[in-house]
Design a protein around this motif. Structure first.
Motif, PDB file in Angstrom:
ATOM      1  N   PRO A   6       0.804  -1.220   0.000  1.00 54.97           N
ATOM      2  CA  PRO A   6       0.000   0.000   0.000  1.00 54.97           C
ATOM      3  C   PRO A   6       0.840   1.275   0.000  1.00 54.97           C
ATOM      4  O   PRO A   6       0.357   2.336  -0.371  1.00 54.97           O
ATOM      5  N   GLU A   7       2.100   1.167   0.380  1.00 53.62           N
ATOM      6  CA  GLU A   7       2.956   2.352   0.464  1.00 53.62           C
ATOM      7  C   GLU A   7       3.602   2.686  -0.882  1.00 53.62           C
ATOM      8  O   GLU A   7       3.518   3.805  -1.353  1.00 53.62           O
ATOM      9  N   CYS A   8       4.284   1.694  -1.482  1.00 56.27           N
ATOM     10  CA  CYS A   8       5.039   1.970  -2.709  1.00 56.27           C
ATOM     11  C   CYS A   8       4.446   1.296  -3.944  1.00 56.27           C
ATOM     12  O   CYS A   8       4.974   1.443  -5.032  1.00 56.27           O
ATOM     13  N   ALA A   9       3.389   0.516  -3.784  1.00 53.62           N
ATOM     14  CA  ALA A   9       2.672  -0.164  -4.877  1.00 53.62           C
ATOM     15  C   ALA A   9       3.505  -1.249  -5.554  1.00 53.62           C
ATOM     16  O   ALA A   9       3.208  -1.654  -6.667  1.00 53.62           O
ATOM     17  N   LEU A  26       2.730  -8.296   7.097  1.00 51.31           N
ATOM     18  CA  LEU A  26       3.656  -8.395   5.979  1.00 51.31           C
ATOM     19  C   LEU A  26       4.590  -7.202   5.984  1.00 51.31           C
ATOM     20  O   LEU A  26       4.258  -6.156   6.538  1.00 51.31           O
ATOM     21  N   GLN A  27       5.738  -7.371   5.332  1.00 51.75           N
ATOM     22  CA  GLN A  27       6.696  -6.291   5.199  1.00 51.75           C
ATOM     23  C   GLN A  27       7.190  -6.257   3.764  1.00 51.75           C
ATOM     24  O   GLN A  27       7.602  -7.271   3.210  1.00 51.75           O
ATOM     25  N   LYS A  34       5.335  -1.971   6.774  1.00 45.56           N
ATOM     26  CA  LYS A  34       4.670  -3.128   7.371  1.00 45.56           C
ATOM     27  C   LYS A  34       3.170  -2.869   7.396  1.00 45.56           C
ATOM     28  O   LYS A  34       2.730  -1.771   7.724  1.00 45.56           O
ATOM     29  N   TRP A  35       2.398  -3.894   7.083  1.00 44.74           N
ATOM     30  CA  TRP A  35       0.948  -3.769   7.148  1.00 44.74           C
ATOM     31  C   TRP A  35       0.337  -5.136   7.409  1.00 44.74           C
ATOM     32  O   TRP A  35       0.938  -6.163   7.166  1.00 44.74           O
ATOM     33  N   HIS A  36      -0.900  -5.119   7.924  1.00 46.99           N
ATOM     34  CA  HIS A  36      -1.626  -6.358   8.202  1.00 46.99           C
ATOM     35  C   HIS A  36      -2.483  -6.661   6.983  1.00 46.99           C
ATOM     36  O   HIS A  36      -3.315  -5.860   6.563  1.00 46.99           O
TER      37      HIS A  36
END
Length: 165
Positions: A6-9, A26-27, A34-36
């Motif tokens: 979601p941050e860098c696509a 995940l990372q 990091k996101w769930h």
């Protein structure tokens, strides 16, 4: 299944068996975000065998390579990651201590130091003698000093020869 950060696509091809129903932390290996992630019912699931490297084309000009074994970093818990970092620090400290011990085990011998000093002084004298004329313009005392040095060396040589006889 393909998951995008979601941050860098950045997109990753991941086996869906690695993600449980309640989701997983995940990372992204690209931006370390990091996101769930939870699998949604409406998401596409691609059940193809994994390749060591796949190429996903988003545009004709843009090409992204995906390597699931190297780029995807699943994390169960942040504490696991912290513990791994602590263990690495401890092992690095132990390795550094061992290297220091190895260096201390090999003391520099006095004879070796004397030989290195003698060779260094001889090399310096040879260099000074090579540029004797050029250096004497800036240091006029150099010629008499070198002459007296060579006289001393000749006297020492004759003294040693007399001792041997």
């Amino acid at each position: 299944m393909i998951i995008s950060c979601p941050e860098c696509a950045k997109r990753f091809n991941i086996d869906q068996n690695l993600i449980p129903k309640h989701g997983r932390l995940l990372q992204c290996s690209n931006c370390m975000h990091k996101w769930h992630f939870i699998i949604k019912k409406n998401e596409e699931i691609i059940n193809e065998p994994f390749k060591s490297e796949e190429v996903i084309l988003e545009n004709k000009n843009q090409e992204k390579k995906i390597n699931p074994s190297k780029e995807f970093i699943p994390i169960e818990d942040e504490t696991v990651e912290k513990e791994l970092k602590k263990e690495q620090k401890v092992t690095n400290k132990i390795k550094k201590k061992e290297q220091k011990r190895k260096k201390k085990d090999k003391p520099i011998k006095l004879l070796n130091m004397i030989i290195v000093i003698i060779i260094s002084v001889a090399a310096l004298i040879i260099i000074i003698d090579t540029f004797r004329i050029e250096l004497s313009k800036y240091m006029p005392f150099l010629n008499p000093m070198l002459d007296s040095f060579y006289t001393i060396i000749a006297d020492i040589n004759s003294f040693i020869k007399d001792l041997i006889r």
